[in-house]
Design a protein around this motif. Structure first.
Motif, short mmCIF file in Angstrom:
data_model
loop_
_atom_site.label_atom_id
_atom_site.label_comp_id
_atom_site.label_asym_id
_atom_site.label_seq_id
_atom_site.Cartn_x
_atom_site.Cartn_y
_atom_site.Cartn_z
N GLU A 1 0.81 -1.20 0.00
CA GLU A 1 0.00 0.00 0.00
C GLU A 1 0.86 1.27 0.00
OE1 GLU A 1 -2.92 2.42 -0.26
OE2 GLU A 1 -3.37 0.27 -0.16
N GLN A 2 2.08 1.12 0.53
CA GLN A 2 2.95 2.28 0.65
C GLN A 2 4.07 2.25 -0.40
OE1 GLN A 2 3.58 3.21 5.00
NE2 GLN A 2 2.37 1.35 5.25
N GLY A 3 3.84 1.44 -1.45
CA GLY A 3 4.76 1.45 -2.58
C GLY A 3 6.07 0.73 -2.33
N VAL A 4 6.10 -0.15 -1.33
CA VAL A 4 7.34 -0.85 -0.99
C VAL A 4 7.13 -2.35 -1.20
CG1 VAL A 4 8.99 -1.35 0.86
CG2 VAL A 4 7.91 0.92 0.72
N VAL A 5 8.07 -2.99 -1.90
CA VAL A 5 7.99 -4.43 -2.09
C VAL A 5 8.48 -5.12 -0.82
CG1 VAL A 5 8.95 -6.38 -3.40
CG2 VAL A 5 8.27 -4.29 -4.58
N ALA A 6 7.75 -6.14 -0.40
CA ALA A 6 8.08 -6.82 0.86
C ALA A 6 9.14 -7.89 0.64
CB ALA A 6 6.83 -7.45 1.44
N GLN A 7 9.94 -8.12 1.67
CA GLN A 7 10.90 -9.22 1.64
C GLN A 7 10.26 -10.39 2.38
OE1 GLN A 7 15.15 -8.30 1.91
NE2 GLN A 7 15.31 -9.75 3.60
N ARG A 8 10.49 -11.60 1.88
CA ARG A 8 9.73 -12.75 2.32
C ARG A 8 9.99 -13.20 3.76
NH1 ARG A 8 4.85 -13.37 0.49
NH2 ARG A 8 4.71 -13.96 -1.71
N ASP A 9 11.06 -12.77 4.35
CA ASP A 9 11.27 -13.10 5.77
C ASP A 9 11.03 -11.88 6.65
OD1 ASP A 9 13.47 -11.55 5.24
OD2 ASP A 9 14.93 -13.17 5.46
N ASP A 10 10.52 -10.84 6.05
CA ASP A 10 10.29 -9.55 6.72
C ASP A 10 11.57 -8.97 7.31
OD1 ASP A 10 8.33 -7.55 7.16
OD2 ASP A 10 8.36 -7.99 9.30
N GLY A 11 12.71 -9.41 6.79
CA GLY A 11 13.97 -8.82 7.24
C GLY A 11 14.44 -9.32 8.60
N VAL A 12 13.86 -10.40 9.06
CA VAL A 12 14.31 -10.96 10.34
C VAL A 12 14.47 -12.47 10.19
CG1 VAL A 12 13.74 -11.34 12.77
CG2 VAL A 12 13.22 -9.13 11.71
N VAL A 13 15.65 -12.96 10.53
CA VAL A 13 15.94 -14.39 10.46
C VAL A 13 15.95 -14.92 11.89
CG1 VAL A 13 17.61 -16.13 9.74
CG2 VAL A 13 17.36 -14.02 8.42
N ILE A 14 15.16 -15.97 12.13
CA ILE A 14 15.14 -16.53 13.49
C ILE A 14 15.24 -18.04 13.45
CG2 ILE A 14 13.75 -14.71 14.57
CD1 ILE A 14 11.39 -16.89 14.22
N GLY A 15 15.57 -18.61 14.58
CA GLY A 15 15.59 -20.06 14.68
C GLY A 15 16.22 -20.50 15.97
N ARG A 16 16.55 -21.76 15.99
CA ARG A 16 17.08 -22.39 17.18
C ARG A 16 18.44 -22.93 16.81
NH1 ARG A 16 13.16 -26.70 20.14
NH2 ARG A 16 14.51 -27.05 21.93
N ALA A 17 19.40 -22.81 17.71
CA ALA A 17 20.74 -23.29 17.41
C ALA A 17 21.41 -23.72 18.70
CB ALA A 17 21.56 -22.18 16.74
N LEU A 18 22.53 -24.39 18.55
CA LEU A 18 23.34 -24.70 19.73
C LEU A 18 24.54 -23.77 19.76
CD1 LEU A 18 23.39 -28.63 19.76
CD2 LEU A 18 21.80 -27.07 20.92
N LEU A 19 24.92 -23.40 20.98
CA LEU A 19 26.12 -22.60 21.16
C LEU A 19 26.89 -23.26 22.30
CD1 LEU A 19 26.92 -19.93 19.70
CD2 LEU A 19 26.43 -18.79 21.85
#
Lengths: 550, 96, 253, 258
Positions: free
Chosen positions: C45-63
């Motif tokens: 609506e505001q003339g901006v194409v969306a990115q499919r992850d909305d610009g945030v990458v999340i998940g679960r990992a081991l550290l």
């Protein structure tokens, strides 16, 4: 006796005139040092209506103290001046015409003022003599455009008027020589006066007066390209240029202009170039401004010598520490000289590579678009085959033509363009905008930057067209269409024709050159940021503030 | 904002999903995955209007060069045709 | 000299590459990846194409074997701005994470195009960080081109440890915003060294506003991230007494 | 000054707590015989930091709010009266770490709330951006005056137009079609973000009945234990089911995949 006096008057009018003019500004002179507070009055007395005045405006360095004050003179006293200068780039240069102080101009480049200049032409406020290349203009300083007065810029002067121009000598020697030796008047603005100069770039006997400016002369870091802004497409084109042109023809002596595309070439020499074993085989001798993006290649041992048109802000300490590579004075600092570097670029290099805003089907190129009068700078001289050349080199001979024992080589003139610029504007077009500008806006001829018949190669993201190998005009056009993407020119490409041209080496696609498109990634850049360039330079490179991210 | 859809029948299906790029100035995001049906489908969303013929020509050439079956989505922020082609090649390399 | 080619640059990496490089090898499992097609409906609506992850990458990992939440904001997409979806992704991971979380922040703050939804999300994120850090480390890394500004700078300041590189910038208002709101006399946004002198990684670590300085090097950051997970929470950073002294030093004479 | 007017109006037996800068008013008092500490930010033309003289949330304000929140007596709830035009935009503030000032306020609210201290907020004027995050958003219960002067957003409208290189008209048009960008209190309430709206005739001069109405709502919320709810709890309120469906969906999908 009477006859001899008359003769003297007849043959020494310029010297007499000079003496008279100098006497008129004696009130503001102490030795050779002018009172900066009275500079406007000095200029008003010194310059006569109709005078030809060279106001030093270079690609980088600007005599801006003098230009600002010249624009402030009374147009009743100084008017109809004929301005001669390389770069009409400062707002006050245009003000001179708006105020009627100047009437005519001969120049080379107008970059940031190109829109205003076009408007002035439209309004009939300025008469353009010609738009030159740098070398042509310098040449005319010694033939028919010798200045009456030259207003130049230097870093420092001593009491005798000797000038130190430091890293940014640029075209000061050419201007001063032409003016001083034909009894013109040379006035230099300097950042400071000192007792002892690091070196003398212009002898004091060529200089009539020096004036300390209110602030150091303006200068632009025109050749600094932040590696962070180089995209994968530029890297792909750089790979194609290296494999398809530099390596194929063993190009060792060359010039690079401003641009992210050539910066990409510089930055992948130590990675991609190294992997091909090309160090020492290509790109060893340069006519080049001190590009920061060349630092990794220099540090990796690729570069034997660089002669420079001008300096580059922030590169001073690095250059001084690499005097084996750069031309430096006994004080350690860079000696640049635009006239000589242009001459070197014309006659002593084997390759020119540059970009353009528009390229037509015959490979004519122009940066002139409607409503702008930007001019050429040095590209047409370097981007042309000098027929006067008589020495041979491998690269030059690689393009040899003719037989019967009278074969001669050819300079490589390469256009490096992406098929479209940002926002969907095609670079490769059916007709140049320039072609429609003849007779308008001061152009007696179409403002073509590089004529198609001088162009030997075109490199786009799609491949390389070896135009010099084409048998005829049709083949040339087909070769260009084959790498012109989906531009109007590219849409005319035919598969069979392209296959035939590929078979005889007139067109090469990435796969023909052993370049994998997928490898075109930023990880190939030897430096991906300004900080990387500083690291490569051993902290000797000191980027201007606007390029720092730390 | 403009949406462009291109379809072509037949082709060898890609085997994996691939995602690369970003919706950033002069850049684009490409999602490439095995097709639900047969053939290749490319759906483009672009922030720049008025260049549909250039888009179609670029995508058609890509499909001419690669006889693949795939569902490809492009989210574009003013990338040049050269960048579009390069990203498509890169995505295909990952998805094959 | 470390040629860029011998170094794995964090700045040059994508958000996914960053997480993968920092987590224990092979342990990152992304949730709601781009193929989940979870993107903002408000932008078109505001003339901006969306990115499919909305610009945030999340998940679960081991550290080092700990079961952690992994979050990376993509500074390339709309300046790493936080909208409804990206904000919910971050908040929920922080609420779910068992042994802590790391946030790779490259963000200008709330996304203007989703203003109030971003505001609501950041309030949730702040709450979740405080709750999680009571029982496990929450580590922020600020080492990207955008830096960490706006509402997310508040969230970052709440983390147990903050890792910064010299390129990273960390503050509430970005230079452009200050120049626009307060005038060029207050701040000249083109004066880049001034920005970094005031808010860059070197300065922030020297001030104690961030805890560990790293190079722009994924291996260095991976090592440092583990170090930060072993460290106890820096309570000094938000100590009232300390801030009072610091601010007093900054007051006009 | 609306913050001070409402703080003084709402609290019974109000007593100013000394030791805070003039820009932060802290009152201890009661509502319906239960203890409250009211906190509000005020303009202070002689504030030592020049960019925080018009009621902005600056370095000193964050510290003072944090101190007031942490220093409240054991049985006291917090009542944040919100009228903040934004944060202080200043070079000095950034260098000193303005984000820390806001963070220490946020931290204080969150920690106190998580320990069981009820936090209430009443928006009586502007609630903009970081300032609202630091003072109001962490409350378990938020009420607002239903008043044309009340504005809730991340940036003043004129700034949005400048940042997006747009016009005021375009910003207004977008606000009408994308509710998330609206600035009126009703739209914000529609996200489930507000617990109560109060009609007032003149928000600068609250009438006794209006005051009574707000007091009653706060008292009831406190007795129902609403002051200690976390921000994410707003997603459970009825309007959120429709207006924040995306956030709810994202959270559900993460839970499924976790």
């Amino acid at each position: 006796m009477m006859a001899m006096l008359a003769l003297e008057g007849r043959w020494n009018t310029r010297a007499a005139g000079k003496a008279q003019r100098l006497a008129s500004i004696a009130f503001a002179l102490t030795g050779k040092v002018l009172d900066g507070e009275r500079i406007v009055e000095v200029l008003e007395r010194l310059i006569r209506p109709g005078d030809r005045v060279c106001l030093e405006g270079n690609n980088q360095k600007q005599a801006d103290f003098l230009s600002r004050n010249l624009a402030a003179v009374d147009p009743e006293r100084v008017h109809d001046m004929h301005l001669v200068l390389s770069v009409l780039g400062r707002p006050e240069h245009v003000d001179l015409f708006e105020r009627g102080i100047a009437r005519k101009v001969d120049f080379s480049f107008s970059g940031p003022q190109s829109l205003r200049l076009a408007q002035l032409v439209e309004d009939g406020r300025v008469e353009i003599g010609a738009i030159h290349t740098y070398l042509e203009l310098f040449g005319r300083y010694f033939i028919d455009l010798t200045p009456n007065v030259a207003l130049v810029a230097a870093d420092a002067a001593d009491a005798a008027g000797n000038l130190y121009t430091g890293a940014n000598t640029e075209e000061t020697p050419a201007i001063v020589e032409a003016t001083a030796f034909r009894n013109g008047i040379v006035i230099a603005q300097v950042n400071e006066t000192t007792g002892e100069l690091p070196r003398v770039d212009i002898p004091g006997s060529w200089v009539d007066a020096v004036v300390v400016a209110d602030r150091p002369y303006a200068i632009e870091p025109l050749f600094t390209r932040d590696p962070a802004e180089i995209d994968d497409v530029a890297i792909l084109m750089a790979m194609l240029a290296i494999r398809g042109v530099y390596e194929s023809h063993r190009v060792r002596r060359l010039n690079h202009g401003i641009g992210f595309d050539t910066a990409a070439i510089e930055l992948i020499l130590p990675t991609f170039g190294e992997s091909l074993g090309l160090r020492g085989e290509i790109c060893t001798h340069w006519a080049l401004n001190p590009h920061p993006t060349l630092i990794p290649a220099i540090e990796s041992g690729w570069v034997e010598s660089i002669h420079s048109f001008g300096g580059e802000l922030g590169m001073e300490r690095y250059i001084a520490a690499r005097s084996d590579v750069f031309f430096t004075g006994p004080d350690g600092s860079l000696r640049s000289n635009r006239a000589f570097a242009q001459m070197a670029g014309l006659y002593a290099t084997d390759l020119f590579i540059g970009s353009t805003l528009q390229l037509d089907r015959d490979a004519n190129s122009s940066t002139a678009t409607r409503g702008r009068i930007a001019g050429f700078g040095g590209a047409p001289n370097m981007g042309s085959d000098p027929h006067g050349r008589r020495h041979a080199s491998d690269a030059w001979l690689a393009l040899a033509r003719g037989d019967d024992g009278i074969a001669r080589g050819r300079k490589l003139v390469v256009q490096l363009v992406e098929t479209f610029r940002a926002s969907g504007v095609p670079t490769i077009v059916e007709r140049l905008d320039a072609a429609g500008m003849v007779g308008k806006a001061g152009f007696a001829i179409a403002p073509v930057m590089i004529y198609g018949d001088d162009v030997t190669h075109v490199v786009t993201e799609e491949g390389v067209a070896y135009l010099y190998r084409a048998e005829n005009v049709d083949d040339r056009r087909a070769a260009l269409a084959a790498i012109a993407g989906v531009t109007p020119v590219g849409m005319e490409r035919r598969q069979e024709r392209t296959a035939a041209l590929r078979a005889v080496g007139v067109v090469a696609y990435p796969q023909d050159l052993g370049v994998r498109r997928g490898d075109a990634r930023r990880s190939l850049l030897a430096a991906s940021s300004m900080a990387d360039l500083v690291r490569w330079s051993d902290d000797l490179y000191d980027p201007p503030a606007r390029f720092r991210s730390w | 904002m403009q949406r462009i859809v291109l379809e072509r029948a037949g082709g060898t299906p890609v085997t994996k999903r691939a995602h690369l790029g970003a919706v950033a100035s002069g850049n684009l995001e490409v999602l490439c995955e095995p097709p639900a049906g047969d053939g290749a489908t490319i759906v483009v969303s672009t922030s720049v209007d008025g260049y549909e013929p250039v888009w179609r020509a670029t995508l058609e050439r890509f499909l001419e060069q690669h006889f693949i079956a795939a569902a490809i989505e492009i989210n574009d922020f003013g990338a040049t045709p050269a960048m579009v082609s390069l990203r498509l090649e890169q995505a295909l390399e990952l998805a094959r | 000299m470390t040629p860029a080619t011998l170094r794995r640059s964090y700045v040059e990496s994508t958000p996914r590459e960053r997480i993968v490089a920092l987590a224990d090898p092979g342990t990152f499992r992304e949730i709601l990846d781009p193929f989940a097609r979870c993107s903002s409906p408000y932008l078109a609506e505001q003339g901006v194409v969306a990115q499919r992850d909305d610009g945030v990458v999340i998940g679960r990992a081991l550290l080092e074997g700990r079961d952690v939440g992994a979050i990376a904001v993509d500074g390339r997409f709309l300046g790493g701005s936080i909208g409804e979806i990206g904000g919910a992704k971050i908040a929920r991971v922080l609420e779910r994470a068992r042994d802590g979380a790391f946030l790779l922040l490259d963000t200008g703050g709330i996304r203007l195009q989703e203003a109030n939804l971003g505001l609501l999300a950041i309030a949730e994120i702040c709450d979740a960080i405080v709750a999680l850090r009571e029982r496990a480390p929450v580590v922020a890394v600020i080492a990207g081109r955008v830096g960490c500004y706006g509402g997310m700078s508040i969230a970052a300041a709440l983390c147990s440890q903050i890792v910064m590189s010299p390129v990273g910038r960390f503050g509430l208002n970005g230079p452009e915003v200050i120049e626009q709101e307060a005038g060029i006399e207050e701040f000249d946004a083109r004066d880049r060294p001034a920005t970094w002198r005031a808010t860059g990684g070197l300065r922030r670590v020297a001030q104690g506003h961030a805890d560990i300085l790293v190079e722009d090097d994924l291996d260095d950051i991976a090592r440092t991230l583990r170090e930060a997970f072993r460290a106890t929470r820096n309570r000094e950073r938000l100590s009232l007494a300390r801030l009072r002294d610091r601010f007093a030093e900054s007051a006009p004479a | 000054m609306k913050g001070a007017i409402w703080a003084q109006a709402l609290l019974e037996n109000a007593r100013a707590v000394p030791g805070f800068p003039p820009s932060v008013i802290v009152l201890d008092g009661t509502i319906a015989h239960l203890a409250y500490r009211a906190i509000s930010i005020l303009p202070n033309a002689s504030a030592r930091f020049p960019r925080a003289r018009n009621g902005e949330f600056g370095l000193d304000e964050g510290l003072a709010v944090a101190e007031a929140v942490r220093g409240a007596s054991g049985d006291s709830a917090i009542l944040s009266i919100v009228d903040v035009p934004g944060q202080a935009f200043g070079r000095r503030e950034e260098a000193a770490g303005l984000h820390l000032s806001l963070a220490v306020a946020v931290e204080s609210y969150v920690e106190e709330r998580r320990r069981g201290r009820p936090i209430f907020a009443l928006i009586v004027g502007k609630a903009i951006s970081g300032a609202f995050l630091a003072h109001g958003m962490q409350a378990g219960w938020i009420g607002a005056l239903s008043d044309g002067d009340v504005e809730i957003h991340v940036m003043p409208a004129a700034s949005v137009a400048r940042v997006t290189r747009s016009t005021d008209d375009e910003v207004a048009r977008i606000a009408s079609v994308v509710p998330a960008t609206a600035r009126d209190v009703a739209t914000f309430a529609a996200f489930g973000a507000l617990d109560a709206l109060f009609d007032v005739i003149d928000s600068r001069a609250p009438a006794p009945a209006e005051i009574e109405q707000v007091r009653a709502a706060i008292d009831q919320a406190r007795r129902e234990g609403l002051g200690t709810r976390a921000p994410a709890d707003r997603l459970r309120r009825p309007p959120a089911a429709a207006r924040r469906a995306l956030a709810l969906d994202v959270r559900r999908r993460i839970d499924e995949a976790w």
